[in-house]
Design an enzyme around this catalytic site. Structure first.
Site, PDB file in Angstrom:
ATOM      1  N   GLU A 242       1.068  -1.213   0.085  1.00 39.75           N
ATOM      2  CA  GLU A 242      -0.038   0.162  -0.090  1.00 39.75           C
ATOM      3  C   GLU A 242       0.914   1.342   0.057  1.00 39.75           C
ATOM      4  O   GLU A 242       1.843   1.190   0.674  1.00 39.75           O
ATOM      5  CB  GLU A 242      -0.874  -0.096   1.264  1.00 39.75           C
ATOM      6  CG  GLU A 242      -1.752   1.220   1.274  1.00 39.75           C
ATOM      7  CD  GLU A 242      -2.824   1.180   2.553  1.00 39.75           C
ATOM      8  OE1 GLU A 242      -3.626   1.994   2.798  1.00 39.75           O
ATOM      9  OE2 GLU A 242      -2.590   0.175   3.475  1.00 39.75           O
TER      10      GLU A 242
ATOM     11  N   LYS B  25      -9.194   3.541  -2.991  1.00 41.06           N
ATOM     12  CA  LYS B  25      -9.665   3.178  -1.878  1.00 41.06           C
ATOM     13  C   LYS B  25     -11.032   4.106  -1.596  1.00 41.06           C
ATOM     14  O   LYS B  25     -11.242   5.050  -1.722  1.00 41.06           O
ATOM     15  CB  LYS B  25      -8.735   3.537  -0.608  1.00 41.06           C
ATOM     16  CG  LYS B  25      -9.261   3.091   0.832  1.00 41.06           C
ATOM     17  CD  LYS B  25      -8.076   3.220   1.769  1.00 41.06           C
ATOM     18  CE  LYS B  25      -7.070   2.197   2.033  1.00 41.06           C
ATOM     19  NZ  LYS B  25      -6.204   2.517   3.174  1.00 41.06           N
TER      20      LYS B  25
ATOM     21  N   CYS C 266      -6.050  -2.685   2.169  1.00 40.80           N
ATOM     22  CA  CYS C 266      -6.161  -2.564   3.813  1.00 40.80           C
ATOM     23  C   CYS C 266      -7.380  -2.863   4.244  1.00 40.80           C
ATOM     24  O   CYS C 266      -8.151  -3.916   4.171  1.00 40.80           O
ATOM     25  CB  CYS C 266      -5.594  -1.312   4.222  1.00 40.80           C
ATOM     26  SG  CYS C 266      -4.918  -1.336   5.848  1.00 40.80           S
TER      27      CYS C 266
END
Length: 314
Positions: free
Chosen positions: A43, A132, A166
């Site tokens: 990430e 995201k 995540c």
């Protein structure tokens, strides 16, 4: 079909996209030469996951120092129209390897940043990007939210790719959006280095009956450049332990978890194993109960089909 994959548990050269790209090029060439067809980076590997920084924010106030830090971070982030992506595309073509790269993305039409995952093919170059959809906690200070158009999947020569970043992976409906597209290799770059993350990756593999690749970085306080590290205050020296892991569709750990050091996890995936394990459970097939449940991901695009793969049906 057998597929050799690698997860890069390394640290970037923080806030320096040029030196980080140079480091990436060395790693890609090395592991492509060792037979990897897919190599994944953590990430926000470019320009680094900003662990420990407040960017000078408190409820009701910001500081000029924090604004400058944000500006530095943005300057070292990646514009998809910029030369950095072209450089990665050329590298993928040169070494005939698929790259999945976590970046912080900037766009020249506004100031907001996104936590993004690039899918780069040796056939087409940049296949697409997942941004995201829900940054976690203080991440919301620096990263904006994406919408359903970010829930991308790709039919490629090495299988159907997709994934989440995540703690998006704790969102059941976001996972369902991936499952309903038939993802075979589920990619989960993260900054979560807790022992429980391995259990999350195993759960997703069992739930989706897919291979799951969870990739994190190993990072210590001393890896920050001095000009930034001095802003951190009291934080532990070992900021991120890693924990990268590769899991089979049966929930079995094939490689890792790798903790407390840098390294590259490598495993050979047998994609035929996916179909074999759908006998037991198929979350969007015979376990779906469409007579009871309805699901729609607003704005989710159709699976992008790589050149030469022929038509597919979602």
């Amino acid at each position: 079909m057998k597929l050799k994959v690698g997860l890069v548990q390394e640290s970037p050269v923080f806030f320096d996209k040029e030196k980080t790209l140079e480091k990436m090029e060395v790693l890609v060439r090395r592991y492509a030469d060792e037979g990897c067809r897919l190599l994944m980076f953590p990430e926000s590997f470019i320009p680094g996951y900003p662990r420990g920084f407040s960017f000078g924010t408190r409820v009701g106030s910001r500081t000029d120092q924090g604004r400058q830090l944000y500006s530095d971070y943005r300057n070292n982030s990646i514009d998809l129209k910029g030369p950095e992506v072209k450089r990665l595309e050329e590298l993928a073509r040169e070494k005939n390897i698929y790259l999945v790269v976590g970046i912080t993305e900037k766009q020249d039409n506004h100031g907001s940043l996104y936590c993004s995952m690039l899918y780069i093919s040796p056939v087409e170059g940049l296949l697409g990007v997942h941004r995201k959809i829900k940054p976690t906690g203080a991440e919301r200070v620096i990263w904006a939210e994406a919408d359903g158009e970010s829930l991308v999947t790709f039919q490629t020569e090495i299988g159907r790719l997709g994934g989440l970043i995540c703690w998006e992976n704790y969102m059941p409906l976001a996972r369902t959006a991936m499952y309903q597209k038939g993802v075979e290799i589920y990619l989960a770059p993260t900054a979560d280095s807790r022992d429980g993350w391995t259990a999350t990756m195993r759960h997703i593999a069992l739930e989706g009956r897919c291979f799951v690749l969870g990739c994190n970085q190993y990072f210590t306080k001393g890896m920050y450049p001095e000009k930034y590290g001095k802003w951190l205050g009291e934080v532990p020296e070992n900021l991120c332990r890693g924990g990268s892991v590769i899991v089979s569709p049966r929930g079995e750990v094939l490689a890792g978890p790798l903790f407390d050091r840098s390294g590259v996890l490598i495993a050979e995936l047998d994609l035929d194993e996916i179909a074999r394990n759908k006998l037991d459970f198929d979350v969007v097939g015979h376990y779906a109960r469409n007579d009871i449940f309805r699901f729609e991901a607003t704005g989710q695009p159709e699976t992008h089909v790589e050149k030469g793969q022929g038509p597919v049906t979602d």
